[in-house]
Design a protein around this motif. Structure first.
Motif, PDB file in Angstrom:
ATOM      1  N   GLN A 145       0.834  -1.203   0.000  1.00  0.00           N
ATOM      2  CA  GLN A 145       0.000   0.000   0.000  1.00  0.00           C
ATOM      3  C   GLN A 145       0.868   1.252   0.000  1.00  0.00           C
TER       4      GLN A 145
ATOM      5  N   ASP B 216      -3.076  12.614   3.617  1.00  0.00           N
ATOM      6  CA  ASP B 216      -4.316  11.855   3.434  1.00  0.00           C
ATOM      7  C   ASP B 216      -4.010  10.379   3.173  1.00  0.00           C
TER       8      ASP B 216
ATOM      9  N   ARG C  60      -1.268   8.749   3.920  1.00  0.00           N
ATOM     10  CA  ARG C  60      -0.635   8.162   5.112  1.00  0.00           C
ATOM     11  C   ARG C  60      -1.687   7.846   6.173  1.00  0.00           C
ATOM     12  N   THR C  61      -2.663   8.733   6.351  1.00  0.00           N
ATOM     13  CA  THR C  61      -3.732   8.490   7.317  1.00  0.00           C
ATOM     14  C   THR C  61      -4.508   7.230   6.955  1.00  0.00           C
ATOM     15  N   LYS C  62      -4.816   7.072   5.678  1.00  0.00           N
ATOM     16  CA  LYS C  62      -5.528   5.870   5.234  1.00  0.00           C
ATOM     17  C   LYS C  62      -4.688   4.615   5.463  1.00  0.00           C
TER      18      LYS C  62
ATOM     19  N   VAL D  82      -2.247   4.199   7.711  1.00  0.00           N
ATOM     20  CA  VAL D  82      -2.144   3.951   9.151  1.00  0.00           C
ATOM     21  C   VAL D  82      -3.418   3.281   9.658  1.00  0.00           C
ATOM     22  N   GLN D  83      -4.557   3.739   9.182  1.00  0.00           N
ATOM     23  CA  GLN D  83      -5.829   3.140   9.589  1.00  0.00           C
ATOM     24  C   GLN D  83      -5.887   1.677   9.153  1.00  0.00           C
ATOM     25  N   GLN D  84      -5.455   1.395   7.933  1.00  0.00           N
ATOM     26  CA  GLN D  84      -5.465   0.021   7.433  1.00  0.00           C
ATOM     27  C   GLN D  84      -4.488  -0.850   8.233  1.00  0.00           C
TER      28      GLN D  84
ATOM     29  N   GLU E 226      -3.582  -0.390  11.349  1.00  0.00           N
ATOM     30  CA  GLU E 226      -4.188  -0.608  12.663  1.00  0.00           C
ATOM     31  C   GLU E 226      -5.234  -1.718  12.620  1.00  0.00           C
ATOM     32  N   GLU E 227      -6.039  -1.726  11.560  1.00  0.00           N
ATOM     33  CA  GLU E 227      -7.064  -2.766  11.423  1.00  0.00           C
ATOM     34  C   GLU E 227      -6.421  -4.145  11.277  1.00  0.00           C
TER      35      GLU E 227
ATOM     36  N   GLU F 205      -4.874  -5.269  14.602  1.00  0.00           N
ATOM     37  CA  GLU F 205      -5.926  -5.723  15.507  1.00  0.00           C
ATOM     38  C   GLU F 205      -6.403  -7.125  15.121  1.00  0.00           C
TER      39      GLU F 205
END
Length: 167
Positions: A37, A113, A115-117, A119-121, A123-124, A127
């Motif tokens: 990604q 933007d 990088r935020t997406k 980082v969110q991916q 984190e998911e 988890e």
């Protein structure tokens, strides 16, 4: 010892001997840099920037041609023509500076933007890896030492590759 690590030890200390507590670590920078990604986002940003930089280069070339014309033919031109040409050059230089600043701001915003997406991916996926492996706690930055056995970064990267390859 950091406060978060101290809290972990306090928490682990409160568990009964029968309960197992699994801790793992990740290297978030390595995960991001080795994820497909990240590579795709970097390529996308590069392509977008190259396209706009080509436009800016064309504008710079136009300005350079006008400056050359002014130097070469300025002595032969009427005063009002020289003034008009100088004003045109200054106006184009202002527009070019504005376009360069706008490109930098757009690039920074787009980079943030993406990088935020990412980082969110990440984190998911982290988890999900934790849930799948029965991990109670995952530490990332600020870890002084961890064994290779505790590092699940490779598994997270592998899962990110799977997510990336899915349509």
């Amino acid at each position: 010892m950091t406060a978060s690590v101290a809290c972990v030890f306090l928490f682990v200390g409160t568990l009964s001997a029968e309960e197992s507590f699994r801790i793992a670590v990740i290297d978030p920078n390595r995960i991001v840099e080795e994820s497909p990604q990240y590579e795709a986002a970097r390529n996308l940003l590069s392509a977008e920037a190259q396209e706009r930089e080509a436009e800016l280069t064309s504008q710079q070339d136009d300005i350079a041609r006008l400056e050359t014309r002014l130097e070469r033919d300025g002595a032969l031109m009427r005063a009002d023509e020289v003034t008009r040409l100088r004003n045109d050059i200054r106006a184009r230089e202002r527009r070019l500076r504005y376009a360069q600043e706008e490109l930098q701001a757009d690039f920074a915003l787009r980079q943030s933007d993406l990088r935020t997406k990412l980082v969110q991916q990440v984190e998911e996926v982290v988890e999900q890896v934790a849930k799948d492996n029965g991990i109670d706690l995952i530490l990332s930055e600020g870890v002084v030492y961890s064994s290779a056995r505790a590092d699940i970064s490779d598994e997270v990267i592998s899962r990110l590759k799977e997510v990336f390859e899915k349509p």
